[in-house]
Scaffold this motif. Structure first.
Motif, PDB file in Angstrom:
ATOM      1  N   GLY A   1      -0.921   3.939  12.767  1.00  0.00           N
ATOM      2  CA  GLY A   1      -1.749   2.869  12.223  1.00  0.00           C
ATOM      3  C   GLY A   1      -0.751   1.515  12.112  1.00  0.00           C
ATOM      4  N   VAL A   2      -1.049   0.465  11.427  1.00  0.00           N
ATOM      5  CA  VAL A   2      -0.220  -0.493  11.633  1.00  0.00           C
ATOM      6  C   VAL A   2       0.309  -0.908  10.263  1.00  0.00           C
ATOM      7  CG1 VAL A   2       0.025  -3.123  12.269  1.00  0.00           C
ATOM      8  CG2 VAL A   2      -1.639  -1.542  13.283  1.00  0.00           C
ATOM      9  N   LEU A   3      -0.306  -1.797   9.204  1.00  0.00           N
ATOM     10  CA  LEU A   3       0.503  -2.159   7.995  1.00  0.00           C
ATOM     11  C   LEU A   3      -0.876  -2.487   6.945  1.00  0.00           C
ATOM     12  CD1 LEU A   3       3.209  -4.527   9.102  1.00  0.00           C
ATOM     13  CD2 LEU A   3       3.556  -2.377   7.942  1.00  0.00           C
ATOM     14  N   HIS A   4      -0.814  -1.768   6.010  1.00  0.00           N
ATOM     15  CA  HIS A   4      -1.647  -2.084   4.980  1.00  0.00           C
ATOM     16  C   HIS A   4      -1.307  -1.579   3.741  1.00  0.00           C
ATOM     17  CE1 HIS A   4      -3.363   2.088   5.661  1.00  0.00           C
ATOM     18  NE2 HIS A   4      -3.644   2.076   4.348  1.00  0.00           N
ATOM     19  N   PRO A   5      -1.754  -2.160   2.479  1.00  0.00           N
ATOM     20  CA  PRO A   5      -1.139  -1.781   1.107  1.00  0.00           C
ATOM     21  C   PRO A   5      -2.044  -0.401   0.660  1.00  0.00           C
ATOM     22  CG  PRO A   5      -2.714  -3.556   0.984  1.00  0.00           C
ATOM     23  CD  PRO A   5      -2.776  -3.178   2.381  1.00  0.00           C
ATOM     24  N   ASP A   6      -1.267  -0.100  -0.472  1.00  0.00           N
ATOM     25  CA  ASP A   6      -2.039   0.714  -1.377  1.00  0.00           C
ATOM     26  C   ASP A   6      -2.565   0.111  -2.521  1.00  0.00           C
ATOM     27  OD1 ASP A   6      -2.369   3.059  -2.944  1.00  0.00           O
ATOM     28  OD2 ASP A   6      -0.478   3.415  -3.668  1.00  0.00           O
ATOM     29  N   PHE A   7      -3.950  -0.299  -2.021  1.00  0.00           N
ATOM     30  CA  PHE A   7      -4.382  -1.274  -3.128  1.00  0.00           C
ATOM     31  C   PHE A   7      -4.745  -0.990  -4.476  1.00  0.00           C
ATOM     32  CE2 PHE A   7      -6.260  -4.139   0.380  1.00  0.00           C
ATOM     33  CZ  PHE A   7      -5.425  -5.459   0.102  1.00  0.00           C
ATOM     34  N   ARG A   8      -4.628   0.479  -4.828  1.00  0.00           N
ATOM     35  CA  ARG A   8      -4.766   0.776  -5.952  1.00  0.00           C
ATOM     36  C   ARG A   8      -3.880   0.549  -6.888  1.00  0.00           C
ATOM     37  NH1 ARG A   8      -6.005   7.211  -5.916  1.00  0.00           N
ATOM     38  NH2 ARG A   8      -4.400   6.759  -4.637  1.00  0.00           N
ATOM     39  N   TYR A   9      -2.366   0.289  -6.409  1.00  0.00           N
ATOM     40  CA  TYR A   9      -1.230   0.061  -7.183  1.00  0.00           C
ATOM     41  C   TYR A   9      -0.523  -1.352  -6.797  1.00  0.00           C
ATOM     42  CZ  TYR A   9      -1.897   4.819  -9.004  1.00  0.00           C
ATOM     43  OH  TYR A   9      -2.519   5.744  -9.372  1.00  0.00           O
ATOM     44  N   THR A  10      -0.736  -1.811  -5.565  1.00  0.00           N
ATOM     45  CA  THR A  10       0.047  -2.904  -5.071  1.00  0.00           C
ATOM     46  C   THR A  10      -0.043  -4.105  -6.022  1.00  0.00           C
ATOM     47  OG1 THR A  10      -0.355  -2.306  -2.914  1.00  0.00           O
ATOM     48  CG2 THR A  10       0.529  -4.227  -3.331  1.00  0.00           C
TER      49      THR A  10
ATOM     50  N   GLN B   1     -13.309  -5.285  -0.377  1.00  0.00           N
ATOM     51  CA  GLN B   1     -13.630  -4.786  -1.704  1.00  0.00           C
ATOM     52  C   GLN B   1     -12.473  -4.334  -2.593  1.00  0.00           C
ATOM     53  OE1 GLN B   1     -16.364  -1.336  -0.976  1.00  0.00           O
ATOM     54  NE2 GLN B   1     -18.217  -2.713  -0.756  1.00  0.00           N
ATOM     55  N   GLN B   2     -11.431  -3.749  -1.982  1.00  0.00           N
ATOM     56  CA  GLN B   2     -10.318  -3.152  -2.555  1.00  0.00           C
ATOM     57  C   GLN B   2      -9.201  -4.247  -2.820  1.00  0.00           C
ATOM     58  OE1 GLN B   2      -8.476   0.032  -0.427  1.00  0.00           O
ATOM     59  NE2 GLN B   2     -10.299   1.169   0.049  1.00  0.00           N
ATOM     60  N   LEU B   3      -9.554  -5.504  -2.110  1.00  0.00           N
ATOM     61  CA  LEU B   3      -8.550  -6.570  -2.557  1.00  0.00           C
ATOM     62  C   LEU B   3      -9.042  -7.349  -3.635  1.00  0.00           C
ATOM     63  CD1 LEU B   3      -6.650  -8.731  -1.667  1.00  0.00           C
ATOM     64  CD2 LEU B   3      -8.755 -10.163  -0.845  1.00  0.00           C
ATOM     65  N   ILE B   4     -10.321  -7.339  -3.741  1.00  0.00           N
ATOM     66  CA  ILE B   4     -10.804  -8.066  -5.249  1.00  0.00           C
ATOM     67  C   ILE B   4     -10.681  -7.348  -6.370  1.00  0.00           C
ATOM     68  CG2 ILE B   4     -12.534  -9.568  -4.298  1.00  0.00           C
ATOM     69  CD1 ILE B   4     -14.747  -7.548  -5.219  1.00  0.00           C
ATOM     70  N   GLN B   5     -10.527  -5.979  -6.250  1.00  0.00           N
ATOM     71  CA  GLN B   5     -10.187  -5.068  -7.302  1.00  0.00           C
ATOM     72  C   GLN B   5      -8.744  -5.326  -7.747  1.00  0.00           C
ATOM     73  OE1 GLN B   5     -11.818  -0.959  -7.239  1.00  0.00           O
ATOM     74  NE2 GLN B   5     -13.161  -1.759  -5.735  1.00  0.00           N
ATOM     75  N   ALA B   6      -7.999  -5.392  -6.651  1.00  0.00           N
ATOM     76  CA  ALA B   6      -6.678  -5.417  -6.969  1.00  0.00           C
ATOM     77  C   ALA B   6      -6.369  -6.702  -7.401  1.00  0.00           C
ATOM     78  CB  ALA B   6      -5.659  -5.438  -5.562  1.00  0.00           C
ATOM     79  N   ARG B   7      -6.908  -7.837  -6.958  1.00  0.00           N
ATOM     80  CA  ARG B   7      -6.696  -9.285  -7.603  1.00  0.00           C
ATOM     81  C   ARG B   7      -7.205  -9.255  -9.160  1.00  0.00           C
ATOM     82  NH1 ARG B   7      -4.984 -13.140  -5.162  1.00  0.00           N
ATOM     83  NH2 ARG B   7      -6.209 -14.767  -6.127  1.00  0.00           N
ATOM     84  N   GLU B   8      -8.124  -8.570  -9.270  1.00  0.00           N
ATOM     85  CA  GLU B   8      -8.755  -8.524 -10.541  1.00  0.00           C
ATOM     86  C   GLU B   8      -7.668  -7.652 -11.804  1.00  0.00           C
ATOM     87  OE1 GLU B   8     -12.890  -7.803 -10.331  1.00  0.00           O
ATOM     88  OE2 GLU B   8     -13.014  -9.725  -9.455  1.00  0.00           O
ATOM     89  N   ARG B   9      -6.941  -6.890 -10.751  1.00  0.00           N
ATOM     90  CA  ARG B   9      -5.845  -6.368 -11.732  1.00  0.00           C
ATOM     91  C   ARG B   9      -4.611  -7.197 -11.680  1.00  0.00           C
ATOM     92  NH1 ARG B   9      -7.744  -1.332  -9.430  1.00  0.00           N
ATOM     93  NH2 ARG B   9      -6.377  -2.077  -7.765  1.00  0.00           N
ATOM     94  N   GLY B  10      -4.664  -8.262 -11.144  1.00  0.00           N
ATOM     95  CA  GLY B  10      -3.441  -9.220 -11.246  1.00  0.00           C
ATOM     96  C   GLY B  10      -2.342  -9.345 -10.201  1.00  0.00           C
ATOM     97  N   MET B  11      -3.047  -8.792  -8.922  1.00  0.00           N
ATOM     98  CA  MET B  11      -2.152  -8.602  -7.798  1.00  0.00           C
ATOM     99  C   MET B  11      -1.946 -10.051  -7.363  1.00  0.00           C
ATOM    100  SD  MET B  11      -2.590  -7.030  -3.919  1.00  0.00           S
ATOM    101  CE  MET B  11      -3.478  -8.426  -3.417  1.00  0.00           C
TER     102      MET B  11
END
Lengths: 862, 438, 70, 245
Positions: free
Chosen positions: A194-203, A228-238
């Motif tokens: 793979g390359v590089l991606h976050p663990d959006f649940r917690y990042t 989809q995962q990004l907006i959830q992460a951002r709504e959690r404050g990422m």
């Protein structure tokens, strides 16, 4: 799956009478389209679950079918990757399904090659016989002369792999124009594919490094799942810091934008590493226990090893045990390995690899990087500080009952490896995350969807560089020891085989949904090379530009209306598997690829038997015993999948997927997910901070007489050097980058009218300041002229300039679509592909033979 | 019994070669217009240059609507002049009364046809307007008051005013005798009848003037009460429409009067005094309208909203600047010419006619500038700048409408005296003889 | 008689206009239901136009109608 | 009766225009008719630039200028607040279009059957689709809707009539979400009943500050935006779609 079965028998007699009377006055006077209410026949509505055929991540679809006709494609609500939604391409592909401009029937060329084709429609029999005959002949002569090239696999790549293996062909993919350099860097450094991606649940802190959030996908998924995962992460404050010459890609999701100079990502990554080390925010425990950072490096750059134990075995690398004050094998029980310092062992001076790295980084200060990347030093320092703070080194978190390190910082980077130093840049970015201990930690840096060590972890460490002759893409060569199989390299080799020590020229080419001419870098190079193929067959629903110029035979493939699978449907947190189910019979005379391959194999004489295509199908799908396909009978495609499904323990067989579309297996447990959750963590492998084997390759390449240009980037630690493109004369004062638009997906979309309408024409994004200096107004036609710093070659295209404040003034950008399907009314006039301007030759390739989508250009009014 | 062949006045009923050619040419243009319209009906209005406002970056109202407004504007002249003659006893203007009335009727017919050219479904338009028309829509006024009411009123006026002449002409034998007799409807020109007609037309004039202001205002409201289009929403829109209507109508009346003066060779009846009065009237209307233009210009450029400024910029220095300034020049120059004549009291008919023509070009320009730029520029949401260029279909239809108007006028001229017939032209004796003979 | 008829026509004409405009045509107020899109009496606009026509027809009647006793 | 409204979360929108496409397929709108449109905006100067996106459906205004000016009542307000277009009554005067400050109206400049992107007149295709144009023609659109039973659903109905976003009246009446809302990949579009305090739209509007476009025009739109600001005069459109028929 009949979600509902409705009839539309409405309209009571009472209402009907007055309505019709009223209609006589207004409606019926002028011709109307619709029939009066109540007169429509009963409509049989069905919902067929299937899978998108456009993008890379294969979203789940429910096709609404009325009276046998698909009327819309909607997102499958149960599919983890798209959850009931589709991207614009997914929706619009319904038009591709019905497009009368598809290749409707097999066609044989009647004119010379190299010019737009004239075609004769033939029967499948005639076309297949011709293709089979050519393949048979070439296989008898030398299977190496048969090249098979594919754009993208639209499901598990089993049937094509099986075909390549059964035929003995040489396979080329698209990866070198994609992110193979990143894959190789990750496989080599961490062992994951793979390359590089976050663990959006917690990042909580993300470096969005060239991730085109609003237009393109990233690692593993195309577009929809990541945002989809990004907006959830951002709504959690990422928080998200965007590193990109263009802001358009990340849009308003950027909390901060670092407009980096193109091609200098390695420098920034090194400066960030340097600052992290300087400020001491590094995860020592991880480095000591799970990487080769403590391995002692001798003055020659190689590890200090214990005396060999067996004959074949190399001795184990040694570390300096601070407890005992001596060098011991790295896996010694209770060892306290030193990361820093200089020691003398066996009369030679040795340093831990981390110490070497630290010294290596000393000159890569933020001030230095500020010059190279055009990002102020204080910002680089601040980002490093924020990374260090957000990494919360030493903290842990409980997931699924397992206590795991918690490092909520990550990088999302995928195609940013499409640059000259791409391999090393990706490695430096991974190393940045290694310093923070974020690799495979909760909220940290992820590479694959689950923890699974890829075979390349070993392979890339043990490449045996051979002497010529090489194969056509220079596998195991002194040119590109780590090799991603580049079609550009093949093209170059075909033009100058002696130079590269290749002793044959391939003759037969099979193009499977691939359109190298406009889609790959360096169109002119490919044009020259492809002329040399004696026989070219294209399997494609569309007449691609490549096929139009070079194919002898075009076989019409179906689009979404075919069986294909199994398709991985995990969104990284929920695992699932899906299938592409035909919502209609293939349109026109098109057929699914598996059928086509079986027919070709049958006619070319390699379908049946122990070494035949069917046997390879069994192997690729792991069909054994009662589930294995009989080797003496051609099965239907459905039967193949039915056997697979039953082999997986799905009792209904493929009928399960025909009914449900997707089989959701449930959440991915932490145990399967995090490398840290393994026992021992990471299955005991030591991540390669220090690339000892890269140094070895460098030396062997030098010994075998390869030019510096090939070996210079084989360094154990990522090392910055000035870029080739910057050697272009000063009048080529702008960087050209290309980018993806959400509307299109390579050659599968730019001719779909609904999409082409939204983005009808090629254009050049240019900063207004830059444009005004050149007297260019918004909407003016301009020439974009690229320059090859090594050969002096120039190329130019004419496009429309569009003002953008959100791009660096020294950079211009062009979308990388267009010019892909020949003779389609909506592909006409779309303008040139940006890929004409890029070069596919040395200096514009990474050390792993991956393409660079960067070049210096000048822009002037047309 | 020998019937004396009596010639009808003003060449009525006689078509010479030149007239045939003229009618032929006009018919050819009408046919061109019809052909263009048939293309539009067959293919749809895609054959025009109009497109949707917003993402298509077009103007959804174009030349047709500009000419609806222009034609209805022109109709102003006839009825106003006729009413003024009646109300203010301007006897010397009587010769132009009928041509003014005819101009009104024809202009209104052309206006109605322009609407039909514009709407997507003309048949439905006719039917549904009668069935469903909503008074809340400013279009209601255009449809009911302007097209129906105004047209009907003008016809009534024209009809009643023509009875005397019809009665005179009905005495002369010929193919049209029955027609005149029907028109006259028993009119015998008795003093009582005259008196009654005087009274009726006085009240008609009284009734028509407010209708006139209302009708032209409603047309102004079609634009003026639209908050969504910068450059439209303005209280000045309605009075401005009335004034510009006057300018164009009187201007065109001058041109027609001059042509008829030449063609019918009646320099005495259409005396310089008539033109002098028309010139002064036009001057007053023009300067009043110019005042409105300046007020509007100041308002929209001085303290206007961003979007208004966008439209003004397009008008003053942008794509429409050439048309804007040309239109303005075609108002200012005639005003100066007329003003100079007014000051010096030396009137020159060709110059007056030129002024009449120029103000009409200006009026067409201004109508276009009211309709189009507010659609292509200054949209309240940041759509890109739009563009509109009429196609041959639109030009042909407009040209066809002009030709139709001219044709109707020519036919009227050949059917009925375009000016009041002086008693002297139809001798009492001859008429008596005919009547007796009949 | 003639004057009466004329006046009657005018009054009826204006009456029709007013009645149609305010009471027969589509309801006044901010449209909030389909009712606002339909005239309350079918062909109410035609009635309005009829009113306009009657008013002006009055002039014709006035002039054309023979004097009483003639 | 329900009071339907749409809530658009600008913080979530990625400007992908999937809603545009979902609308186009569901409603069978002809070429260049973008009932749902998504603006892509840029503000500021390098390097202090801001890029954002704004979907633009029909606002279904409660004080709708288009309804007020419609001369024949073809454009009307339904009881549930949807602003509907009766394409059987429309005379094609396009007054609604000039009255609308939002630019959401689309006229059928051509015979729709000849304005569906491609020439679908194809024998091989007709064998499969029965010759419908476009091949994905949605039969739901052929029904009359509402208690008034008028023809208000779908696009590409007839040459010379106006059409616009219907809030997918044919779906809403069946209890489904409008196609754009149902498909939005980022769940940025919400639809529901403002009279229901528990509907998503009611809850979102209670929780977050919102604005409506061109509120100062007094149109009282039923489309609310949260998570952002309205475009200003400094807002430039980028990547604009200027599709023409």
């Amino acid at each position: 799956m009949n979600i509902t079965r409705r009839t539309f028998l409405k309209g009571s007699a009472a209402a009907g009478g007055t309505l019709i009377a009223g209609r006589l006055l207004s409606g019926e006077l002028e011709t109307l389209v619709a029939a009066p209410p109540g007169a429509s026949p009963a409509l049989a509505e069905e919902w067929v679950p299937t899978t998108c055929w456009i993008g890379k991540q294969d979203c789940g679809i429910l096709a609404r079918r009325i009276n046998g006709r698909v009327i819309s494609l909607e997102g499958h609500p149960d599919h983890p990757r798209n959850r009931g939604t589709l991207c614009p391409k997914g929706i619009a592909q319904i038009m591709a399904l019905y497009d009368p401009n598809r290749v409707k029937a097999p066609m044989i060329r009647t004119n010379e090659k190299g010019v737009p084709g004239k075609w004769r429609q033939v029967t499948w029999d005639e076309a297949l016989n011709l293709v089979a005959e050519k393949i048979k002949a070439v296989r008898q002569k030398d299977p190496r002369l048969f090249v098979w090239q594919k754009g993208r696999s639209k499901a598990k790549a089993f049937y094509d792999k099986a075909f390549v293996k059964a035929a003995g062909a040489t396979k080329l993919g698209h990866g070198t124009y994609c992110s193979d350099a990143g894959y190789r860097a990750a496989e080599y450094t961490i062992g994951l594919h793979g390359v590089l991606h976050p663990d959006f649940r917690y990042t909580r802190y993300l470096l969005c490094w060239g991730w085109n959030v609003t237009n393109a996908g990233g690692n593993k998924f195309c577009w929809l799942t990541w945002p989809q995962q990004l907006i959830q992460a951002r709504e959690r404050g990422m928080k998200m810091v965007v590193i990109d010459p263009r802001l358009r890609s990340a849009g308003h999701f950027a909390d901060e934008w670092l407009p980096i100079r193109p091609g200098t990502d390695l420098a920034l990554a090194l400066a960030l590493c340097s600052t992290l080390v300087e400020q001491g925010t590094i995860d020592r425990a991880y480095l000591q226990n799970h990487t080769n950072a403590p391995f002692l490096v001798k003055e020659d750059g190689f590890f200090l090893r214990a005396a060999p134990e067996g004959e074949e075995e190399e001795g184990k690398p040694l570390v300096w045990d601070e407890a005992s004050g001596q060098a011991v094998p790295f896996d010694t029980e209770g060892v306290q390995p030193a990361l820093e310092g200089e020691f003398t062992v066996q009369n030679s001076k040795v340093k831990p690899a981390f110490q070497v790295f630290k010294e290596h980084l000393a000159s890569y200060t933020p001030e230095w990087a500020a010059e190279v990347c055009d990002i102020p030093a204080d910002i680089i320092r601040r980002i490093a500080r924020e990374l260090g703070e957000n990494a919360r080194i030493g903290s842990t978190i409980v997931v699924d009952g397992i206590t795991l390190p918690y490092r909520p910082v990550a990088i999302m980077a995928y195609h940013m490896t499409q640059q000259e130093l791409g391999f090393q840049a990706a490695r430096a970015m991974i190393m940045l995350m290694m310093l923070l201990g974020a690799i495979e930690a909760v909220g940290g840096q992820r590479i694959d969807l689950t923890w699974k060590i890829h075979k390349n972890w070993e392979k890339l460490d043990r490449v045996e560089i051979k002497d010529p002759p090489y194969n056509i893409y220079l596998k195991d060569s002194k040119f590109f020891p780590i090799n991603s199989g580049s079609p550009s390299v093949m093209a170059k080799v075909m033009l100058e085989p002696e130079k590269y020590g290749v002793d044959y020229t391939p003759e037969v080419l099979m193009l499977h949904m691939v359109n190298p001419m406009p889609s790959f870098t360096d169109e002119p190079l490919h044009m020259e090379a492809y002329k040399q193929f004696k026989f070219v067959v294209a399997i494609d629903p569309w007449l691609s530009k490549t096929a139009d110029l070079f194919a002898d035979v075009v076989l019409p493939a179906a689009t979404i209306e075919k069986y294909e699978g199994p398709i991985k449907a995990s969104d990284q947190y929920t695992d699932a598997v899906a299938f592409r189910i035909p919502p209609m019979n293939p349109l026109f005379q098109s057929r699914g690829e598996i059928e086509i391959y079986m027919d070709i194999a049958e006619r070319a004489g390699f379908l049946y038997g122990e070494k035949g295509y069917l046997a390879h199908l069994n192997k690729e799908l792991k069909l054994k015993d009662e589930f294995a396909l009989p080797l003496d009978r051609k099965p239907s495609v459905r039967e193949i999948f039915d056997r697979w499904a039953r082999a997986q323990g799905i009792e209904e067989g493929v009928a399960f997927f025909e009914k449900n579309g997707v089989k959701v297996k449930g959440p991915v447990p932490a145990k399967k997910y995090y490398g840290y959750a393994q026992e021992p963590p990471f299955n005991g492998i030591r991540h390669r901070l220090y690339g000892e084997s890269l140094l070895r390759y460098r030396q062997i390449m030098q010994e075998k007489g390869a030019d510096e240009i090939y070996w210079r980037d084989y360094t154990p630690l990522p090392t910055w050097r000035p870029l080739t493109m910057d050697q272009s004369p000063p009048e080529y004062d702008l960087y050209l980058i290309s980018f993806k638009k959400i509307e299109f997906k390579q050659s599968r979309a730019s001719q779909i009218p609904l999409l082409a309408e939204l983005a009808p024409q090629q254009y050049l994004e240019i900063n207004p300041k830059t444009a005004r200096e050149r007297g260019i107004a918004d909407g003016d036609e301009v020439w974009v002229e690229s320059h090859n710093a090594l050969t002096g070659e120039t190329r130019r295209v004419k496009v429309v300039a569009r003002y953008r404040e959100s791009i660096r003034p020294d950079t211009v950008g062009m979308p990388h679509h267009y010019g892909e399907v020949a003779r389609h009314p909506w592909a006409k006039g779309q303008g040139p592909t940006a890929n004409v301007l890029f070069f596919g030759t040395e200096g514009y390739l990474t050390n792993t033979a991956d393409a660079t989508f960067h070049v210096k250009v000048r822009v002037y009014k047309a | 019994m020998t019937v004396r062949t009596e010639r009808l006045p003003y060449g009525v009923g006689r078509l010479t070669g030149g007239w045939y050619v003229l009618i032929g040419v006009l018919l050819a243009f009408v046919v061109l217009g019809l052909y263009a319209y048939s293309r539009q009906l067959a293919v749809g209005e895609a054959v025009t240059g109009m497109r949707d406002i917003g993402t298509m970056g077009g103007a959804t109202w174009g030349l047709y609507v500009a000419f609806v407004v222009y034609f209805v504007g022109v109709s102003f002249a006839g009825i106003t002049v006729a009413a003024l003659i009646r109300l203010m006893n301007l006897e010397f203007l009587k010769p132009i009364a009928r041509m003014a009335e005819v101009l009104t009727v024809i202009a209104l017919i052309l206006g109605a046809f322009s609407i039909l050219a514009d709407v997507g479904r003309p048949l439905r338009a006719i039917l549904n307007l009668f069935r469903y028309a909503r008074p809340q829509s400013p279009f209601f006024g255009t449809f009911t008051l302007v097209i129906s009411g105004y047209l009907f009123a003008s016809l009534v006026y024209l009809y009643l005013d023509g009875r005397r002449d019809a009665a005179l002409l009905a005495r002369i034998p010929g193919k049209l005798q029955g027609f005149y007799r029907a028109w006259a409807a028993g009119y015998r020109d008795t003093p009582a009848e005259r008196e009654r007609h005087e009274r009726a037309s006085f009240w008609l004039a009284i009734a028509i003037l407010p209708l006139l202001v209302t009708a032209h205002s409603t047309l102004g409201f079609v634009f003026g009460i639209q908050v969504g289009r910068p450059g439209w929403f303005s209280a000045l829109q309605a009075p401005g429409f009335v004034l510009l209507a006057g300018v164009s109508g009187v201007g065109l009346l001058i041109v027609i009067a001059a042509i008829l003066r030449k063609v019918l060779n009646v320099p005495d009846q259409l005396s310089p005094q008539v033109f002098r009065w028309l010139a002064n009237f036009l001057m007053v209307l023009t300067v009043a309208y110019l005042y409105f233009v300046i007020v509007e210009l100041l308002t929209t450029t001085y303290a206007a909203h961003y979007h208004e400024v966008e439209v003004s910029r397009a008008l003053l220095v942008g794509e429409y600047a050439w048309l804007y300034w040309a239109s303005l020049a075609f108002l200012v120059v005639p005003f100066l010419v007329l003003f100079a004549q007014f000051i010096t009291q030396r009137y020159n008919i060709p110059l007056i006619v030129l002024s009449g023509m120029l103000v009409n070009l200006a009026a067409i320009g201004k109508r276009y500038l009211i309709v189009v730029p507010s659609q292509t520029h200054g949209t309240l949401l940041p759509y890109g700048t739009g563009a509109y260029a009429p196609t041959w279909v639109e030009y042909s239809i407009v040209l066809g409408l002009f030709a139709l108007g001219a044709l109707l006028f020519v036919l009227f001229v050949k059917l009925f005296p375009i000016m009041e017939v002086p008693e002297t032209l139809v001798s009492e004796g001859a008429a008596q003889q005919v009547i007796e003979g009949g | 008689m003639r004057t009466t008829l004329t006046l009657l026509l005018i009054v009826v004409g204006f009456g029709l206009q007013v009645v149609s405009y305010f009471f027969l045509a589509a309801p006044w107020g901010i449209p909030s239901s389909p009712a606002y899109s339909n005239p309350r009496v079918p062909f109410a606009p035609t009635i309005f136009i009829l009113g306009v026509v009657l008013v002006f027809l009055a002039a014709v009647v006035y002039e054309l109608l023979p004097e009483r006793g003639q | 009766m329900a009071r339907y409204a749409m809530v658009i979360d600008l913080e979530r929108c990625t400007g992908c225009r999937a809603c545009v496409e979902a609308c186009k397929v569901e409603n069978n709108t002809p070429t260049a008719n973008l009932w749902m449109y998504v603006f892509r905006f840029e503000e500021g100067e390098y390097p202090n630039t801001h890029v954002w996106f704004m979907p633009r459906p029909c606002m279904h205004c409660d004080n709708a200028p288009c309804v007020k000016v419609c001369p024949v009542g073809a454009r009307y307000k339904r009881l549930d607040g949807l602003t509907a277009t009766d394409w059987e009554r429309c005379i094609g005067c396009r007054y609604c279009e000039v009255a609308c400050p939002y630019g959401v109206n689309y006229f059928n400049w051509k015979d729709p059957a000849e304005n569906y992107y491609l020439d679908w007149n194809d024998e091989d295709l007709a064998a499969v689709t029965g010759g419908t144009t476009p091949p994905y023609r949605n039969p739901d659109l052929d029904q009359p809707y509402g208690s008034e039973q008028r023809r208000v659903a779908g696009g590409g109905r007839a040459k010379g009539v106006i059409e616009k976003c219907t809030f997918c009246v044919h779906r809403v009446e069946q209890g489904l979400l409008p196609a754009c809302v149902a498909n939005c990949p980022l769940f940025a579009l919400h639809f529901g009943d403002l009279d229901d305090p528990n509907s998503t739209v009611s809850r979102l509007l209670r929780r977050k500050p919102s604005f409506r476009l061109l509120e100062e025009q007094g149109t009282q739109p039923r489309v609310y935006y949260i998570g952002g600001k309205p475009p200003t005069t400094e807002t430039r459109q980028i990547e604009e779609v200027k599709a023409r028929v």
